[in-house]
Design a protein around this motif. Structure first.
Motif, PDB file in Angstrom:
ATOM      1  N   ILE A  34       0.981  -1.048  -0.137  1.00 26.01           N
ATOM      2  CA  ILE A  34      -0.089   0.046   0.076  1.00 26.01           C
ATOM      3  C   ILE A  34       1.039   1.147   0.163  1.00 26.01           C
ATOM      4  CG2 ILE A  34      -1.674   1.196   1.480  1.00 26.01           C
ATOM      5  CD1 ILE A  34      -2.849  -1.298   2.199  1.00 26.01           C
ATOM      6  N   LEU A  35       0.632   2.390  -0.889  1.00 29.52           N
ATOM      7  CA  LEU A  35       1.415   3.387  -1.041  1.00 29.52           C
ATOM      8  C   LEU A  35       0.269   4.462  -0.153  1.00 29.52           C
ATOM      9  CD1 LEU A  35       2.807   3.664  -4.444  1.00 29.52           C
ATOM     10  CD2 LEU A  35       3.793   2.655  -2.421  1.00 29.52           C
ATOM     11  N   VAL A  36       0.957   5.192   0.714  1.00 24.87           N
ATOM     12  CA  VAL A  36       0.017   6.220   1.367  1.00 24.87           C
ATOM     13  C   VAL A  36       0.714   7.725   1.367  1.00 24.87           C
ATOM     14  CG1 VAL A  36       1.080   5.922   3.691  1.00 24.87           C
ATOM     15  CG2 VAL A  36      -1.456   6.887   3.351  1.00 24.87           C
ATOM     16  N   ALA A  37      -0.103   8.748   0.947  1.00 27.27           N
ATOM     17  CA  ALA A  37       0.458   9.971   0.877  1.00 27.27           C
ATOM     18  C   ALA A  37       1.205  10.419   2.129  1.00 27.27           C
ATOM     19  CB  ALA A  37      -0.624  11.026   0.426  1.00 27.27           C
ATOM     20  N   ARG A  38       2.307  10.916   2.106  1.00 29.67           N
ATOM     21  CA  ARG A  38       3.310  11.529   3.130  1.00 29.67           C
ATOM     22  C   ARG A  38       2.334  12.357   3.987  1.00 29.67           C
ATOM     23  NH1 ARG A  38       8.098   9.984   2.452  1.00 29.67           N
ATOM     24  NH2 ARG A  38       8.194  10.549   0.087  1.00 29.67           N
ATOM     25  N   GLY A  39       2.405  12.086   5.094  1.00 31.70           N
ATOM     26  CA  GLY A  39       1.830  13.015   6.087  1.00 31.70           C
ATOM     27  C   GLY A  39       0.408  12.987   6.331  1.00 31.70           C
ATOM     28  N   GLU A  40      -0.193  11.920   5.344  1.00 32.55           N
ATOM     29  CA  GLU A  40      -1.638  11.734   5.387  1.00 32.55           C
ATOM     30  C   GLU A  40      -2.103  11.152   6.860  1.00 32.55           C
ATOM     31  OE1 GLU A  40      -5.323  11.951   5.079  1.00 32.55           O
ATOM     32  OE2 GLU A  40      -4.326  12.078   3.348  1.00 32.55           O
ATOM     33  N   LYS A  41      -2.952  12.113   7.694  1.00 33.86           N
ATOM     34  CA  LYS A  41      -3.531  11.851   8.851  1.00 33.86           C
ATOM     35  C   LYS A  41      -5.064  11.489   9.366  1.00 33.86           C
ATOM     36  CE  LYS A  41       0.784  12.231  10.682  1.00 33.86           C
ATOM     37  NZ  LYS A  41       1.409  11.077  10.826  1.00 33.86           N
ATOM     38  N   SER A  42      -5.829  11.386   8.149  1.00 39.07           N
ATOM     39  CA  SER A  42      -7.175  11.331   8.286  1.00 39.07           C
ATOM     40  C   SER A  42      -7.661  10.000   9.096  1.00 39.07           C
ATOM     41  CB  SER A  42      -7.688  11.329   6.866  1.00 39.07           C
ATOM     42  OG  SER A  42      -7.664  10.346   6.169  1.00 39.07           O
ATOM     43  N   GLU A  61       5.221   5.351   2.709  1.00 45.33           N
ATOM     44  CA  GLU A  61       4.852   6.653   2.423  1.00 45.33           C
ATOM     45  C   GLU A  61       5.427   7.374   1.440  1.00 45.33           C
ATOM     46  OE1 GLU A  61       5.231   9.179   5.717  1.00 45.33           O
ATOM     47  OE2 GLU A  61       3.665   8.427   7.005  1.00 45.33           O
ATOM     48  N   VAL A  62       4.778   8.045   0.445  1.00 45.21           N
ATOM     49  CA  VAL A  62       5.289   8.619  -0.735  1.00 45.21           C
ATOM     50  C   VAL A  62       4.702   9.905  -0.884  1.00 45.21           C
ATOM     51  CG1 VAL A  62       5.519   6.203  -1.999  1.00 45.21           C
ATOM     52  CG2 VAL A  62       3.480   7.440  -2.501  1.00 45.21           C
ATOM     53  N   ASP A  63       5.096  10.553  -1.934  1.00 51.83           N
ATOM     54  CA  ASP A  63       4.746  11.954  -2.172  1.00 51.83           C
ATOM     55  C   ASP A  63       3.289  11.749  -3.024  1.00 51.83           C
ATOM     56  OD1 ASP A  63       6.734  13.408  -1.256  1.00 51.83           O
ATOM     57  OD2 ASP A  63       7.757  13.566  -3.160  1.00 51.83           O
ATOM     58  N   ARG A  64       2.366  12.792  -2.839  1.00 50.12           N
ATOM     59  CA  ARG A  64       1.178  12.754  -3.608  1.00 50.12           C
ATOM     60  C   ARG A  64       1.286  12.620  -5.168  1.00 50.12           C
ATOM     61  NH1 ARG A  64      -3.761  13.243  -1.471  1.00 50.12           N
ATOM     62  NH2 ARG A  64      -4.000  13.521   0.718  1.00 50.12           N
ATOM     63  N   THR A  65       2.323  13.133  -5.657  1.00 54.07           N
ATOM     64  CA  THR A  65       2.560  13.013  -7.252  1.00 54.07           C
ATOM     65  C   THR A  65       2.821  11.471  -7.450  1.00 54.07           C
ATOM     66  OG1 THR A  65       4.799  13.599  -6.697  1.00 54.07           O
ATOM     67  CG2 THR A  65       3.641  15.358  -7.447  1.00 54.07           C
ATOM     68  N   LYS A  66       3.410  10.756  -6.614  1.00 53.75           N
ATOM     69  CA  LYS A  66       3.693   9.121  -6.924  1.00 53.75           C
ATOM     70  C   LYS A  66       2.344   8.730  -7.259  1.00 53.75           C
ATOM     71  CE  LYS A  66       5.967   5.310  -6.993  1.00 53.75           C
ATOM     72  NZ  LYS A  66       6.892   5.004  -8.177  1.00 53.75           N
ATOM     73  N   LEU A  67       1.330   9.099  -6.117  1.00 56.21           N
ATOM     74  CA  LEU A  67       0.149   8.439  -6.339  1.00 56.21           C
ATOM     75  C   LEU A  67      -0.800   8.933  -7.240  1.00 56.21           C
ATOM     76  CD1 LEU A  67      -1.235   8.679  -2.407  1.00 56.21           C
ATOM     77  CD2 LEU A  67       0.091   6.840  -3.540  1.00 56.21           C
ATOM     78  N   ASP A  68      -0.489  10.117  -7.779  1.00 55.09           N
ATOM     79  CA  ASP A  68      -1.305  10.630  -9.051  1.00 55.09           C
ATOM     80  C   ASP A  68      -0.846   9.905 -10.301  1.00 55.09           C
ATOM     81  OD1 ASP A  68      -2.225  12.763  -7.475  1.00 55.09           O
ATOM     82  OD2 ASP A  68      -1.139  14.207  -8.342  1.00 55.09           O
ATOM     83  N   TYR A  69       0.508   9.412 -10.358  1.00 55.78           N
ATOM     84  CA  TYR A  69       1.223   8.700 -11.406  1.00 55.78           C
ATOM     85  C   TYR A  69       0.758   7.352 -11.495  1.00 55.78           C
ATOM     86  CZ  TYR A  69       5.129   7.246 -14.529  1.00 55.78           C
ATOM     87  OH  TYR A  69       5.943   6.604 -15.128  1.00 55.78           O
ATOM     88  N   VAL A  70       0.808   6.648 -10.426  1.00 52.68           N
ATOM     89  CA  VAL A  70       0.387   5.197 -10.469  1.00 52.68           C
ATOM     90  C   VAL A  70      -1.137   4.851 -10.684  1.00 52.68           C
ATOM     91  CG1 VAL A  70       2.540   4.507  -9.151  1.00 52.68           C
ATOM     92  CG2 VAL A  70       0.316   4.891  -7.930  1.00 52.68           C
ATOM     93  N   SER A  71      -1.855   5.967 -10.103  1.00 50.36           N
ATOM     94  CA  SER A  71      -3.200   5.714 -10.118  1.00 50.36           C
ATOM     95  C   SER A  71      -4.023   6.248 -11.419  1.00 50.36           C
ATOM     96  CB  SER A  71      -3.977   6.226  -9.054  1.00 50.36           C
ATOM     97  OG  SER A  71      -3.911   7.828  -9.106  1.00 50.36           O
ATOM     98  N   GLY A  72      -3.226   6.966 -12.169  1.00 51.67           N
ATOM     99  CA  GLY A  72      -3.623   7.851 -13.377  1.00 51.67           C
ATOM    100  C   GLY A  72      -4.550   8.822 -13.188  1.00 51.67           C
ATOM    101  N   SER A  73      -4.806   9.352 -12.044  1.00 50.04           N
ATOM    102  CA  SER A  73      -5.629  10.426 -11.576  1.00 50.04           C
ATOM    103  C   SER A  73      -5.385  11.110 -10.135  1.00 50.04           C
ATOM    104  CB  SER A  73      -6.950   9.967 -11.581  1.00 50.04           C
ATOM    105  OG  SER A  73      -7.564   9.277 -10.588  1.00 50.04           O
ATOM    106  N   GLU A  74      -5.883  12.108  -9.859  1.00 55.25           N
ATOM    107  CA  GLU A  74      -5.785  12.917  -8.594  1.00 55.25           C
ATOM    108  C   GLU A  74      -7.046  12.358  -7.679  1.00 55.25           C
ATOM    109  OE1 GLU A  74      -5.405  16.997  -9.290  1.00 55.25           O
ATOM    110  OE2 GLU A  74      -3.757  16.831 -10.192  1.00 55.25           O
ATOM    111  N   ASN A  75      -7.916  11.295  -7.903  1.00 53.72           N
ATOM    112  CA  ASN A  75      -8.792  10.771  -7.234  1.00 53.72           C
ATOM    113  C   ASN A  75      -8.630   9.625  -6.142  1.00 53.72           C
ATOM    114  OD1 ASN A  75     -10.386  12.809  -8.602  1.00 53.72           O
ATOM    115  ND2 ASN A  75     -10.876  11.352 -10.177  1.00 53.72           N
ATOM    116  N   HIS A  76      -7.321   9.495  -5.731  1.00 50.30           N
ATOM    117  CA  HIS A  76      -6.999   8.555  -4.941  1.00 50.30           C
ATOM    118  C   HIS A  76      -7.160   8.668  -3.590  1.00 50.30           C
ATOM    119  CE1 HIS A  76      -3.500  10.978  -4.384  1.00 50.30           C
ATOM    120  NE2 HIS A  76      -3.322  11.125  -5.723  1.00 50.30           N
ATOM    121  N   GLN A  77      -7.474   9.720  -2.975  1.00 58.59           N
ATOM    122  CA  GLN A  77      -7.818  10.064  -1.725  1.00 58.59           C
ATOM    123  C   GLN A  77      -6.659   9.826  -0.676  1.00 58.59           C
ATOM    124  OE1 GLN A  77     -11.417   7.897  -1.728  1.00 58.59           O
ATOM    125  NE2 GLN A  77     -12.506   9.549  -1.093  1.00 58.59           N
TER     126      GLN A  77
END
Length: 251
Positions: A34-42, A61-77
């Motif tokens: 699992i990859l999670v955005a760095r600093g995500e505390k929700s 933990e990874v940067d949000r831009t990495k999540l954008d990249y691997v998921s193909g969008s910014e809707n990864h929450q």
């Protein structure tokens, strides 16, 4: 343009979003990491990560831009999971399968193979060569992803693949069971002079670094492939294939 390294294409093993990831864990679907955005505390994400920890799933933990990249969008929450395309086996499963076939164990250990195409190719060759199982580490290794499954040309459905926390400790355990461990590395015995006829495990190292120092020290024998050209090493999957087929001949 066909680029096999174009990871922006969303693969079937990518699960993005809090609810989808949570449901995948709850359902028992095998998950590589699992990859999670760095600093995500929700609260939702913290709860998901707690469930992942209970199941021994690797979280990074990874940067949000990495999540954008691997998921193909910014809707990864803020969270993305990579599902395995097949259930992992255990080392005991592999040894039991060898016993069931009344054959001395024939195992391939991969010390941090990171390229999924290499992992898939090794699994494919292992299945063809009669290997009972492949063992990989939980960290710093490709897992049973969609890309690995595709590169294996279907062999992933038949090959038992186990994941362990510590390769060096695994080798000690296998040696205690009478299995000889052969590490593929430079400055060793010519592979053609080795006899792989008994219970054996072949260790193949990382594409760039080879096998780690500690793992090398744990091996019973270091085997090498003769090199006649200007380049001093082969692709990991090619080297693995040559040694596996040499072992198959001896067996």
């Amino acid at each position: 343009m066909n680029n096999r390294n174009n990871d922006t294409e969303v693969k079937p093993d990518v699960i993005a979003g809090r609810n989808p990831v949570s449901e995948a864990i709850r359902s028992g679907r095998p998950i590589d990491k699992i990859l999670v955005a760095r600093g995500e505390k929700s609260g939702a994400v913290v709860g998901i990560l707690a469930k992942a920890k209970d199941k021994g799933i690797l979280v990074k933990e990874v940067d949000r831009t990495k999540l954008d990249y691997v998921s193909g969008s910014e809707n990864h929450q803020g969270i993305v999971a990579f599902a395995a395309v097949r259930e992992y086996s255990t080392v005991d499963d592999i040894l039991a399968y060898a016993a069931e076939k009344d054959e001395p164990p024939f195992i391939v250990i991969l010390d941090e193979i990171e390229d999924p195409h290499n992992l898939g190719a090794i699994i494919r060759t292992a299945e063809c060569a009669g290997v009972h199982g492949v063992i990989i580490p939980k960290r710093r290794s490709a897992g049973l992803s969609y890309t690995v499954g595709k590169a294996s040309a279907g062999a992933i459905e038949y090959m038992r693949v186990a994941r362990v926390t510590n390769i060096a400790a695994l080798i000690d355990d296998l040696k205690s069971k009478g299995i000889w461990v052969y590490g593929a590395d430079m400055n060793g015995t010519d592979y053609q002079k080795c006899n792989f006829s008994g219970a054996c495990a072949i260790v193949i190292g990382n594409e760039g670094k080879g096998i780690s120092r500690l793992v090398r020290e744990k091996c019973d024998v270091i085997v090498s492939l003769p090199m006649k050209g200007q380049i001093n090493s082969l692709n990991a999957s090619v080297a693995a294939g040559i040694i596996m087929y040499s072992a198959m001949k001896d067996r």
